[in-house]
Design a protein around this motif. Structure first.
Motif, PDB file in Angstrom:
ATOM      1  N   SER A  44       0.869  -1.184   0.000  1.00 23.52           N
ATOM      2  CA  SER A  44       0.000   0.000   0.000  1.00 23.52           C
ATOM      3  C   SER A  44       0.899   1.225   0.000  1.00 23.52           C
ATOM      4  CB  SER A  44      -0.886   0.029   1.246  1.00 23.52           C
ATOM      5  OG  SER A  44      -1.514  -1.220   1.426  1.00 23.52           O
ATOM      6  N   HIS A  45       0.559   2.208  -0.823  1.00 25.33           N
ATOM      7  CA  HIS A  45       1.467   3.347  -0.988  1.00 25.33           C
ATOM      8  C   HIS A  45       0.842   4.644  -0.492  1.00 25.33           C
ATOM      9  CE1 HIS A  45       3.232   0.701  -4.386  1.00 25.33           C
ATOM     10  NE2 HIS A  45       3.847   0.455  -3.234  1.00 25.33           N
ATOM     11  N   VAL A  46       1.686   5.642  -0.394  1.00 22.53           N
ATOM     12  CA  VAL A  46       1.221   6.941   0.072  1.00 22.53           C
ATOM     13  C   VAL A  46       1.537   7.974  -1.009  1.00 22.53           C
ATOM     14  CG1 VAL A  46       1.531   8.727   1.826  1.00 22.53           C
ATOM     15  CG2 VAL A  46       1.575   6.317   2.484  1.00 22.53           C
ATOM     16  N   GLY A  47       0.501   8.532  -1.605  1.00 22.23           N
ATOM     17  CA  GLY A  47       0.737   9.500  -2.677  1.00 22.23           C
ATOM     18  C   GLY A  47       0.340  10.908  -2.328  1.00 22.23           C
ATOM     19  N   CYS A  48      -0.538  11.077  -1.342  1.00 21.84           N
ATOM     20  CA  CYS A  48      -0.981  12.444  -1.046  1.00 21.84           C
ATOM     21  C   CYS A  48      -1.273  12.668   0.432  1.00 21.84           C
ATOM     22  CB  CYS A  48      -2.206  12.811  -1.884  1.00 21.84           C
ATOM     23  SG  CYS A  48      -3.718  11.938  -1.409  1.00 21.84           S
ATOM     24  N   GLU A  49      -1.667  11.648   1.141  1.00 26.09           N
ATOM     25  CA  GLU A  49      -2.048  11.752   2.560  1.00 26.09           C
ATOM     26  C   GLU A  49      -3.241  12.659   2.792  1.00 26.09           C
ATOM     27  OE1 GLU A  49       1.604  11.487   5.441  1.00 26.09           O
ATOM     28  OE2 GLU A  49       2.164  12.718   3.722  1.00 26.09           O
ATOM     29  N   HIS A  50      -3.999  12.967   1.729  1.00 27.20           N
ATOM     30  CA  HIS A  50      -5.225  13.719   1.990  1.00 27.20           C
ATOM     31  C   HIS A  50      -6.412  13.174   1.204  1.00 27.20           C
ATOM     32  CE1 HIS A  50      -2.592  16.423  -0.588  1.00 27.20           C
ATOM     33  NE2 HIS A  50      -3.544  16.164  -1.425  1.00 27.20           N
ATOM     34  N   GLY A  51      -6.363  11.874   0.925  1.00 25.78           N
ATOM     35  CA  GLY A  51      -7.586  11.243   0.450  1.00 25.78           C
ATOM     36  C   GLY A  51      -7.917  11.451  -1.012  1.00 25.78           C
ATOM     37  N   VAL A  52      -6.987  11.945  -1.805  1.00 28.04           N
ATOM     38  CA  VAL A  52      -7.311  12.254  -3.197  1.00 28.04           C
ATOM     39  C   VAL A  52      -6.829  11.177  -4.166  1.00 28.04           C
ATOM     40  CG1 VAL A  52      -7.004  13.928  -5.078  1.00 28.04           C
ATOM     41  CG2 VAL A  52      -7.294  14.735  -2.747  1.00 28.04           C
ATOM     42  N   CYS A  53      -5.648  10.610  -3.959  1.00 27.39           N
ATOM     43  CA  CYS A  53      -4.983   9.861  -5.030  1.00 27.39           C
ATOM     44  C   CYS A  53      -5.312   8.368  -5.063  1.00 27.39           C
ATOM     45  CB  CYS A  53      -3.473  10.051  -4.958  1.00 27.39           C
ATOM     46  SG  CYS A  53      -2.677   9.112  -3.643  1.00 27.39           S
ATOM     47  N   GLY A  54      -5.713   7.785  -3.946  1.00 29.88           N
ATOM     48  CA  GLY A  54      -6.087   6.367  -3.936  1.00 29.88           C
ATOM     49  C   GLY A  54      -4.934   5.382  -3.854  1.00 29.88           C
ATOM     50  N   ALA A  55      -3.698   5.863  -3.775  1.00 30.06           N
ATOM     51  CA  ALA A  55      -2.556   4.947  -3.726  1.00 30.06           C
ATOM     52  C   ALA A  55      -2.557   4.108  -2.448  1.00 30.06           C
ATOM     53  CB  ALA A  55      -1.247   5.724  -3.829  1.00 30.06           C
ATOM     54  N   CYS A  56      -3.237   4.608  -1.408  1.00 27.54           N
ATOM     55  CA  CYS A  56      -3.218   3.959  -0.095  1.00 27.54           C
ATOM     56  C   CYS A  56      -4.394   3.008   0.095  1.00 27.54           C
ATOM     57  CB  CYS A  56      -3.266   5.034   0.987  1.00 27.54           C
ATOM     58  SG  CYS A  56      -4.781   6.006   0.851  1.00 27.54           S
ATOM     59  N   THR A  57      -5.130   2.747  -0.987  1.00 27.49           N
ATOM     60  CA  THR A  57      -6.360   1.966  -0.873  1.00 27.49           C
ATOM     61  C   THR A  57      -6.117   0.588  -0.240  1.00 27.49           C
ATOM     62  OG1 THR A  57      -7.244   3.061  -2.808  1.00 27.49           O
ATOM     63  CG2 THR A  57      -8.265   0.958  -2.206  1.00 27.49           C
ATOM     64  N   MET A  65     -11.065   1.345   1.270  1.00 31.69           N
ATOM     65  CA  MET A  65     -10.974   2.580   2.067  1.00 31.69           C
ATOM     66  C   MET A  65      -9.627   3.227   1.786  1.00 31.69           C
ATOM     67  SD  MET A  65     -13.401   2.628   4.774  1.00 31.69           S
ATOM     68  CE  MET A  65     -14.761   1.527   5.096  1.00 31.69           C
ATOM     69  N   ARG A  66      -9.533   4.497   2.142  1.00 35.61           N
ATOM     70  CA  ARG A  66      -8.268   5.230   2.020  1.00 35.61           C
ATOM     71  C   ARG A  66      -7.479   5.047   3.314  1.00 35.61           C
ATOM     72  NH1 ARG A  66      -8.784   8.628  -3.021  1.00 35.61           N
ATOM     73  NH2 ARG A  66      -9.891   6.844  -3.840  1.00 35.61           N
ATOM     74  N   GLY A  67      -6.392   4.332   3.204  1.00 39.86           N
ATOM     75  CA  GLY A  67      -5.605   4.068   4.401  1.00 39.86           C
ATOM     76  C   GLY A  67      -4.984   5.305   5.003  1.00 39.86           C
ATOM     77  N   CYS A  68      -4.941   6.400   4.240  1.00 42.33           N
ATOM     78  CA  CYS A  68      -4.363   7.635   4.792  1.00 42.33           C
ATOM     79  C   CYS A  68      -5.385   8.438   5.571  1.00 42.33           C
ATOM     80  CB  CYS A  68      -3.753   8.492   3.690  1.00 42.33           C
ATOM     81  SG  CYS A  68      -4.968   9.257   2.594  1.00 42.33           S
ATOM     82  N   LEU A  69      -6.673   8.118   5.388  1.00 38.38           N
ATOM     83  CA  LEU A  69      -7.714   8.888   6.078  1.00 38.38           C
ATOM     84  C   LEU A  69      -8.214   8.180   7.325  1.00 38.38           C
ATOM     85  CD1 LEU A  69      -9.856  10.362   3.141  1.00 38.38           C
ATOM     86  CD2 LEU A  69      -7.955  11.399   4.378  1.00 38.38           C
TER      87      LEU A  69
HETATM   88  S1  FES Z   1      -2.383   8.656  -0.009  1.00 32.93           S
HETATM   89 FE1  FES Z   1      -3.550   9.621  -1.522  1.00 32.93          FE
HETATM   90  S2  FES Z   1      -5.553   9.001  -1.032  1.00 32.93           S
HETATM   91 FE2  FES Z   1      -4.385   8.225   0.584  1.00 32.93          FE
END
Ligand code: FES
Ligand code: FES
Lengths: 165, 792
Positions: A44-57, A65-69
């Motif tokens: 699982s990756h981190v691309g934005c940490e604000h719920g926009v990019c979906g890399a953390c799904t 779910m968004r793992g960063c949110l």
């Molecule tokens: S890191 Fe981009 S949506 Fe979670």
């Protein structure tokens, strides 16, 4: 160096990729950070940490779910599946095959999130058309592919699943 | 003259094969920078400038140093003991003004986001907490935001010591431009405005540095496009021999030009690791990435095109202005963007005269740098918008106008009016292929019918020239230590497998697979028997990495030569053993075969002999079974590629939103090593161009405060907004190499925004609106143009 001595923590118990896990997590740590750095599940990756990019799904209690949110502390009692677990169980194999064959990934950073999201779409709707696939994947950014091959791959996997049925 | 590729026995080259490593990436087994954690690792976070221009009055880090979990806090005064400043100097840009740059601010700041202090702590979160405790006071100073104000008398100076905000000027002219315009039957002119945007690799920049005092060795992992270049600069800036600096790029989550520069924060992390003698990690968060990654573009160009009564293009005349932000990026210089934006103006066409002038100015904004298709999309949009406008005013099909005016190089090549050397290309053939892919007349009829129903639709085209695979003449001549060569090393393992390493970089574009295909054919073994490693300075040879669409053209040639030489060694060894002349033998699918095609000995058997039973070879025969081949192209400074794109759009009358319905590309990148991966490169590039055309914008207010700190503000194209993209190919081999490959990575981006701009203006024309010459084509701009109230 561990940060734990300096952080307020919470004890959690949950299931990750089918295995029971007990852990003490900083109360402000996100779920994706804990999965990655606490459990070593770096798929699982981190691309934005604000719920926009979906890399953390990730999949929590059966839904993506968004793992960063989410906070790791919120995972107490949850059933979590990451790309590693979905791969091991074989449930996303047709998608992975199709992504590979279509070159529907380049750098691969978006890919785990993209595959889990596509799997959820195909579970809900076995034969989505191209616009529907595009719509369903719109919460997952890919900066490399331009999306065309991803749509092809999801359509291929859907057709494969329909044939197998 | 090298043997031409058409004469080569090609099995793997030219086949569509997915990249092998994507299976691991699909399983979540990728290894990106932040996936690596080291024992005793600590984390860095930066205090960054909240304002565009300020003098630092107080920077007291005492309280932060004693905050929970903090290991150290550094300012420039702390780092300067182990790190020196740098300055961009390049003879390619005579007169270039360029200030000194430091890893952390030296007394003042010149852009929002500039790093001021570095906190190193047990976790990123703790480091961020401690940043709050830094006692930082500043006096804000007047800032330059808008590029057109940078040279006004009395404008604030971004760098007072330079005495001016002018970084560099471009000038080129050929032919009698004024006479051409005086004689023209038609002159079209426009002011084009291009916003700033940036690359947004989904994996942000990141670096992990460790220093071992006992060996004085710096070991670095970085998400980077050219680890060899980073190794060189780290050694230089930290005063270490390159033999004591090791840089590894593991899987890289996208680059696009963003991860090929020297960034102050990354250097600061390495300096901190050296001072602390323990691993320090830094991964930019998205806000840091959007504010401190290099931005690109930001041009204003006044351009005009002269056309005679027969519809022949006569001359182009352009005056440009580019705002490059606070510094000219090290080591290549931000001015490459303007150089290419000016040089490639009018490049597809035969023009008797051309003139281009541009000012490049400093501003109190993030520095700009090389982003995919450097400068070319600007020239393409300017040229192609003027061409479509001229065709519309003449009442003719713009494709007919293009065909009439294409520069066709013939056998000996030719020069464009602004001095590009062109050869081995194919505008007419690409246009023909495009017309076969999309039925232009049928599509126009469909659009006319849609317009009858009240819809607003348009079709636009853009021909392009993209210069690729720069040779050593570009940076080497300029005195900038950038490798334009590549080396491929190959060796045979005891079981006959091939172990290879190359100085190139894999950043998702798939060059690994292409090189494996080349090696397979060159040696005569199956691709599955080849392992190729790249991205590690410790084991790989020094060389270029990933930039300028160079992998296939330069790396491919190095791989071919290395593989051929290795094959020669195998045949020599087999010949000695079999008592047969080597030139009667061939190597096919891992076997040495004789002239009749009969299998005589397996490579694996020869390899076992070389490694374990060398005494069995005849006396005097000592096969090496390893080769390193360094390839530097001689002669052509760059390799031109060309093609054409088409965009079909609709516009929502109520919202002004532009929807891309479909996009087409025909592209000539010479011989394709792997058509599947080339096609995907083109598609990915197109979407970055569509993003630039429609959404992407690094916005600053007039005082140079940054407004787009998240992906909710900075709009990256999403799947649902993007069209299907059909890609066709024409293969005109580059004659200066054996394989005939050219660059493929950037052409998609080159003309996509131009095609969309033309399609939108086609739609607006039909709807009675005015035309637009500003990118991105935001809904308010489109609505205003629909109402005829603004020309953008
Ligand atoms: S890191 Fe981009 S949506 Fe979670
Ligand atoms: S493959 Fe790179 S972001 Fe999707």
């Amino acid at each position: 160096m561990s940060d734990q001595g300096f952080e307020a923590t919470a004890a959690i118990a949950c299931t990750v990729n089918g295995e029971p896990v007990r852990a003490t997590v900083p109360v402000r740590q996100s779920l994706v950070d804990w999965l990655r750095h606490g459990l070593g599940l770096t798929g699982s990756h981190v691309g934005c940490e604000h719920g926009v990019c979906g890399a953390c799904t990730v999949v929590v209690d059966g839904r993506t779910m968004r793992g960063c949110l989410l906070l790791a502390a919120q995972a107490d009692g949850a059933v979590i599946e990451t790309i590693e677990g979905a791969t091991a169980s074989g449930r996303v194999e047709a998608l992975q095959e199709a992504f590979h064959a279509r070159a529907a990934l380049q750098c691969g950073f978006c890919t785990p999130g993209m595959v889990l999201t596509a799997a959820e779409l195909l579970a809900d709707e076995p034969s989505p058309d191209r616009p529907r696939i595009r719509e369903a994947l719109s919460g997952n950014y890919c900066r490399c592919t331009g999306y065309h091959a991803i749509v092809d791959a999801v359509a291929d996997a859907a057709a494969h699943a329909v044939r197998e049925r | 003259m090298p043997a031409r590729s058409t004469e080569l026995p090609l099995q793997e080259i030219g086949r569509s094969r997915p990249r092998g490593r994507t299976r691991a990436l699909l399983a979540g087994h990728g290894r990106y920078l932040d996936d690596l954690d080291l024992p005793r690792q600590v984390h860095g976070a930066f205090l960054r400038s909240p304002v565009p221009a300020a003098r630092i009055d107080r920077l007291d880090v005492t309280a932060a140093r004693t905050a929970p979990g903090v290991v150290a806090v550094f300012t420039w005064d702390d780092l300067r003991a182990v790190c020196r400043p740098w300055r961009t100097v390049s003879a390619a840009f005579p007169g270039l003004q360029s200030p000194e740059q430091t890893p952390l601010a030296a007394g003042r700041v010149t852009a929002v986001g500039e790093p001021i202090a570095l906190v190193v702590a047990a976790s990123r979160a703790l480091a961020e907490d401690a940043i709050e405790l830094i006692d930082f006071a500043w006096t804000e100073q007047p800032a330059v935001g808008v590029a057109s104000e940078a040279l006004a008398p009395g404008a604030p100076l971004v760098h007072p010591e330079l005495g001016s905000n002018l970084a560099w000027q471009f000038d080129a002219a050929a032919g009698d431009v004024d006479a051409a315009f005086a004689a023209a039957a038609l002159v079209v002119e426009e002011r084009f405005v291009f916003g700033r945007h940036t690359g947004v690799p989904l994996e942000t920049r990141g670096i992990l540095a460790a220093f071992d005092r006992s060996e004085a060795r710096l070991t670095v992992w970085a998400s980077h496009q050219m680890p060899h270049q980073l190794q060189l600069h780290l050694a230089d800036l930290l005063d270490l021999p390159m033999s004591r600096v090791e840089v590894t790029a593991m899987d890289v989550g996208g680059g696009f030009g963003i991860k090929m520069h020297v960034y102050p924060d990354e250097i600061a992390i390495c300096a901190a690791a050296r001072l602390l003698a323990r691993p320090v990690k830094f991964v930019a968060d998205r806000l840091e990435s959007l504010t401190s990654d290099v931005h690109a573009r930001e041009h204003v160009i006044d351009a005009k095109l002269a056309v005679d009564g027969d519809g022949r293009l006569l001359a182009i005349d352009a005056k440009g202005l580019q705002g490059i932000g606070s510094h000219s990026v090290f080591p290549r210089s931000s001015t490459v963007e303007t150089l290419m934006a000016m040089r490639t103006l009018g490049a597809p066409y035969a023009l008797a005269a051309a003139r281009a002038h541009a000012d490049v100015v400093f501003q109190n904004k993030a520095m700009t740098g090389q982003y995919r298709s450097v400068g070319h999309p600007i020239a393409c949009a300017v040229t192609e918008a003027l061409v479509e406008r001229a065709a519309a005013l003449r009442g003719e099909d713009s494709l007919a106008l293009r065909r009439r005016n294409y520069l066709e190089p013939g056998d000996d090549g030719c020069r464009t009016a602004l001095g590009l050397e062109l050869f081995d290309f194919s505008h007419a053939a690409c246009l023909e292929r495009l017309e076969a892919m999309l039925d232009v007349a049928g599509l126009r009829a469909q659009i006319a019918a849609a317009r009858q129903r009240g819809e607003i639709q348009g079709l636009g085209f853009a021909a392009f020239v993209e210069m690729t695979a720069s040779g050593s003449e570009i940076y080497g001549k300029a005195g900038v230590p950038v490798s334009a060569a590549d080396t491929v090393q190959v060796a045979i393992e005891p079981d006959g497998s091939i172990k290879a390493s190359a100085s190139l970089s894999e950043i998702g574009q798939g060059i690994t697979e292409g090189l494996i295909q080349v090696l397979a054919d060159a040696v005569g073994v199956a691709p599955e028997r080849i392992a190729l490693e790249m991205g590690r300075t410790a084991s790989g040879p020094h060389g270029g990495g990933a930039w300028a669409s160079r992998g296939a053209a330069i790396g491919g040639e190095a791989a071919w030569q290395a593989g051929r030489a290795l094959r020669g060694q195998v045949l020599e060894a087999a010949g000695a053993l079999l008592q047969m002349p080597a030139d009667t033998l061939d190597l096919v699918a891992g076997w040495v075969v004789d002239a009749s095609g009969e299998r005589r000995i397996e490579v694996a058997e020869l390899a076992r002999m070389v490694h374990f039973r060398g005494h069995e070879f005849p006396a005097g025969t000592a096969p090496q079974f390893q080769v390193a081949h360094h390839h530097r192209r001689a002669g052509d400074p760059t390799i031109p590629t060309n093609g054409i794109q088409a965009a079909w759009v609709s516009i929502c009358r109520d919202t002004g939103l532009v929807r891309c319905l479909k996009h087409w590309v025909v592209h000539d990148c010479g011989r394709m090593l792997n058509p599947l991966l080339v096609t995907e490169q083109v598609r990915g590039g197109v979407v970055q161009g569509l993003g630039a055309a429609l959404f992407e914008h690094c916005r600053y207010d007039a005082q140079a405060n940054f407004l787009d700190g998240s992906l909710a503000d900075y709009l990256v194209p999403m799947a649902t907004e993007m069209p299907d993209i059909e890609v066709g190919h024409v293969e005109t081999a580059y004659r200066g190499s054996v394989l005939g490959a050219k660059g493929a990575g950037e052409a998609g981006t080159c003309a996509a925004s131009a095609a969309v701009l033309n399609a939108v203006n086609d739609a607006l024309r039909a709807a009675g609106g005015t035309s637009i010459a500003t990118l991105p084509l935001t809904p308010p701009l489109v609505l205003a143009a629909l109402e005829g109230g603004s020309s953008g």
